[in-house]
Design a protein around this motif. Sequence first.
Motif, PDB file in Angstrom:
ATOM      1  N   LYS A  91       0.859  -1.324   0.027  1.00 33.23           N
ATOM      2  CA  LYS A  91      -0.013   0.053  -0.140  1.00 33.23           C
ATOM      3  C   LYS A  91       0.872   1.182  -0.043  1.00 33.23           C
ATOM      4  O   LYS A  91       0.382   2.396   0.554  1.00 33.23           O
ATOM      5  CB  LYS A  91      -0.949   0.018   1.257  1.00 33.23           C
ATOM      6  CG  LYS A  91      -1.948  -1.152   1.034  1.00 33.23           C
ATOM      7  CD  LYS A  91      -2.966  -0.906   2.350  1.00 33.23           C
ATOM      8  CE  LYS A  91      -4.060  -2.315   2.140  1.00 33.23           C
ATOM      9  NZ  LYS A  91      -4.941  -2.111   3.460  1.00 33.23           N
ATOM     10  N   ASP A  92       1.904   1.287  -0.603  1.00 32.51           N
ATOM     11  CA  ASP A  92       2.952   2.405  -0.783  1.00 32.51           C
ATOM     12  C   ASP A  92       2.321   3.182  -1.927  1.00 32.51           C
ATOM     13  O   ASP A  92       2.613   4.420  -1.960  1.00 32.51           O
ATOM     14  CB  ASP A  92       4.213   1.724  -0.978  1.00 32.51           C
ATOM     15  CG  ASP A  92       4.990   1.202   0.073  1.00 32.51           C
ATOM     16  OD1 ASP A  92       4.480   1.485   1.505  1.00 32.51           O
ATOM     17  OD2 ASP A  92       5.746   0.325   0.150  1.00 32.51           O
ATOM     18  N   ILE A  93       1.817   2.712  -2.851  1.00 31.62           N
ATOM     19  CA  ILE A  93       1.126   3.286  -3.932  1.00 31.62           C
ATOM     20  C   ILE A  93      -0.392   3.144  -4.103  1.00 31.62           C
ATOM     21  O   ILE A  93      -0.905   1.944  -3.573  1.00 31.62           O
ATOM     22  CB  ILE A  93       2.035   2.948  -5.206  1.00 31.62           C
ATOM     23  CG1 ILE A  93       1.801   1.489  -5.604  1.00 31.62           C
ATOM     24  CG2 ILE A  93       3.169   3.752  -5.197  1.00 31.62           C
ATOM     25  CD1 ILE A  93       2.593   1.292  -6.766  1.00 31.62           C
ATOM     26  N   ASP A  94      -1.121   3.987  -4.568  1.00 29.55           N
ATOM     27  CA  ASP A  94      -2.457   3.773  -4.875  1.00 29.55           C
ATOM     28  C   ASP A  94      -2.634   3.340  -6.403  1.00 29.55           C
ATOM     29  O   ASP A  94      -3.773   2.613  -6.574  1.00 29.55           O
ATOM     30  CB  ASP A  94      -3.371   5.271  -4.443  1.00 29.55           C
ATOM     31  CG  ASP A  94      -2.924   5.603  -3.167  1.00 29.55           C
ATOM     32  OD1 ASP A  94      -3.285   5.006  -2.109  1.00 29.55           O
ATOM     33  OD2 ASP A  94      -2.217   6.887  -3.206  1.00 29.55           O
ATOM     34  N   PHE A  95      -2.165   3.825  -7.133  1.00 22.04           N
ATOM     35  CA  PHE A  95      -2.352   3.520  -8.622  1.00 22.04           C
ATOM     36  C   PHE A  95      -1.025   2.990  -9.138  1.00 22.04           C
ATOM     37  O   PHE A  95       0.226   3.301  -8.757  1.00 22.04           O
ATOM     38  CB  PHE A  95      -2.405   4.861  -9.428  1.00 22.04           C
ATOM     39  CG  PHE A  95      -3.748   5.464  -9.237  1.00 22.04           C
ATOM     40  CD1 PHE A  95      -4.771   5.179 -10.045  1.00 22.04           C
ATOM     41  CD2 PHE A  95      -3.832   6.470  -8.320  1.00 22.04           C
ATOM     42  CE1 PHE A  95      -6.080   5.766  -9.832  1.00 22.04           C
ATOM     43  CE2 PHE A  95      -5.137   6.963  -7.898  1.00 22.04           C
ATOM     44  CZ  PHE A  95      -6.071   6.922  -8.727  1.00 22.04           C
ATOM     45  N   ALA A  96      -0.922   2.045 -10.113  1.00 16.30           N
ATOM     46  CA  ALA A  96       0.271   1.525 -10.787  1.00 16.30           C
ATOM     47  C   ALA A  96       0.052   1.339 -12.043  1.00 16.30           C
ATOM     48  O   ALA A  96      -0.833   0.655 -12.814  1.00 16.30           O
ATOM     49  CB  ALA A  96       0.501   0.253  -9.910  1.00 16.30           C
ATOM     50  N   LEU A  97       1.097   1.636 -13.084  1.00 13.58           N
ATOM     51  CA  LEU A  97       1.292   1.192 -14.324  1.00 13.58           C
ATOM     52  C   LEU A  97       1.829  -0.197 -14.642  1.00 13.58           C
ATOM     53  O   LEU A  97       3.005  -0.418 -13.955  1.00 13.58           O
ATOM     54  CB  LEU A  97       2.086   2.154 -15.079  1.00 13.58           C
ATOM     55  CG  LEU A  97       2.018   2.168 -16.663  1.00 13.58           C
ATOM     56  CD1 LEU A  97       2.618   3.673 -17.119  1.00 13.58           C
ATOM     57  CD2 LEU A  97       2.765   1.200 -17.435  1.00 13.58           C
ATOM     58  N   LEU A  98       1.053  -1.137 -14.839  1.00 13.24           N
ATOM     59  CA  LEU A  98       1.678  -2.303 -15.352  1.00 13.24           C
ATOM     60  C   LEU A  98       1.534  -3.217 -16.647  1.00 13.24           C
ATOM     61  O   LEU A  98       0.204  -2.654 -17.128  1.00 13.24           O
ATOM     62  CB  LEU A  98       0.748  -3.574 -14.269  1.00 13.24           C
ATOM     63  CG  LEU A  98       1.037  -3.341 -12.715  1.00 13.24           C
ATOM     64  CD1 LEU A  98      -0.127  -4.203 -12.077  1.00 13.24           C
ATOM     65  CD2 LEU A  98       2.326  -3.431 -12.142  1.00 13.24           C
ATOM     66  N   GLY A  99       2.202  -3.954 -17.145  1.00 14.69           N
ATOM     67  CA  GLY A  99       2.093  -4.700 -18.249  1.00 14.69           C
ATOM     68  C   GLY A  99       0.691  -5.464 -17.984  1.00 14.69           C
ATOM     69  O   GLY A  99       0.517  -6.028 -16.928  1.00 14.69           O
ATOM     70  N   THR A 104      -2.365  -9.312 -14.563  1.00 17.94           N
ATOM     71  CA  THR A 104      -2.673 -10.528 -14.607  1.00 17.94           C
ATOM     72  C   THR A 104      -2.449 -11.379 -13.465  1.00 17.94           C
ATOM     73  O   THR A 104      -3.185 -12.021 -12.635  1.00 17.94           O
ATOM     74  CB  THR A 104      -2.553 -11.241 -15.682  1.00 17.94           C
ATOM     75  OG1 THR A 104      -3.221 -10.591 -16.941  1.00 17.94           O
ATOM     76  CG2 THR A 104      -3.349 -12.717 -16.026  1.00 17.94           C
ATOM     77  N   GLN A 105      -1.257 -11.560 -13.255  1.00 17.38           N
ATOM     78  CA  GLN A 105      -0.656 -12.450 -12.240  1.00 17.38           C
ATOM     79  C   GLN A 105      -0.962 -11.621 -10.768  1.00 17.38           C
ATOM     80  O   GLN A 105      -1.208 -12.442 -10.089  1.00 17.38           O
ATOM     81  CB  GLN A 105       0.877 -12.224 -12.121  1.00 17.38           C
ATOM     82  CG  GLN A 105       1.745 -13.464 -11.292  1.00 17.38           C
ATOM     83  CD  GLN A 105       2.904 -13.155 -10.990  1.00 17.38           C
ATOM     84  OE1 GLN A 105       3.499 -12.183 -10.831  1.00 17.38           O
ATOM     85  NE2 GLN A 105       3.597 -14.430 -11.125  1.00 17.38           N
TER      86      GLN A 105
END
Length: 349
Positions: A91-99, A104-105
């Motif tokens: 919970k160090d970040i709220d939003f994340a850019l992921l492939g 999926t994982q």
Amino acid sequence: MNFKKILANVVIVTVTAALFSGCTASKKSTASEQSNGTSSNLPKVVNIGTQQMPNDEKIAITKDYFEKELGVKVKITEFQAGDIRNALVSKDIDFALLGSASATQGIASGIDIETIWIHEVLGDAEQLVVKKNSNINSIQDLKGKKVATPFTTTTHYSLLKALAINGMSEKDVKLLDMQMPDIYAAWQRGDIDAAYAWEPTLSNLLEDGRSIISSKDMASKGFATYNVEVVRREFADKYPDLVTKYVKAVNKAVNLYDENQADAIKMLSVSLKITPQEALKETKGSMWLSAKQQLDPAYFGTSDKKGNLVKSLKDTADFLYKQKKIKTEPSLTTFEKAVNPSFIEKAVK
């Protein structure tokens, strides 16, 4: 005297009642605003985890779109591919850019997140590259070779799929888990024979390398990959307005790219410390979608009828499960729950 006391008591009761009524109304208003995630109960800081990629989020960061739209302090933290999911869990970040493979994982492993945006439909921005003077001319020629890519990412998924459709598995190559900066360093030292990489590292590899296959090629074979934005469900439930405003900010960046490409490319050039020509080349390797386009059945679809993104993530999960990258075979319902078009729908109203 008795009349004066009675009058005084009436005044006191009236004032007290008014104050109590005002306080009650204020509490009701605050409770209502909290449930809607509006300004009375906003977080002090919104934490956005990003990666070094030439996309709409990078433009939004450079243009300060997030702070302007969200109306609160925004902290941007750049991660390597593998570390960003850990930051979500803690919970160090709220939003994340992921492939899409990484998202999926995360979803299949029980990270409570929602997919809210597609940054890019990946094409030539991700490629499997070998040295120009090597004898590697096909996927089959990779047998026994050292091939690097970050594990559980879109490039990892595309690489494993490329091996599979050519009758090979990861056991037929020496597969190395490396982040992009490490891949480039290993490439320069001659420690690896091939790498499946994304921009801007990809362009560096292509200076003395050549492409064997791209994610555009893989998409044409039915294995599309994306870069997506996810948000912690806890945050989204508490601050739905802020999630909608995040979508508005990145959509604003897409519109800038569509309407004033020179300005958008300049922002990417400054942010990534590359030339405008390089920035333009890198953005051409993927497809950007506006908010309205994302609601097409080919992508998010709508809240009433979700689109192909759900199936794409499920197909990716099935593959990762067969590869033993996921312990439990996930259900379609898991991904239907994790794909949320509602924030895009609100943003386009």
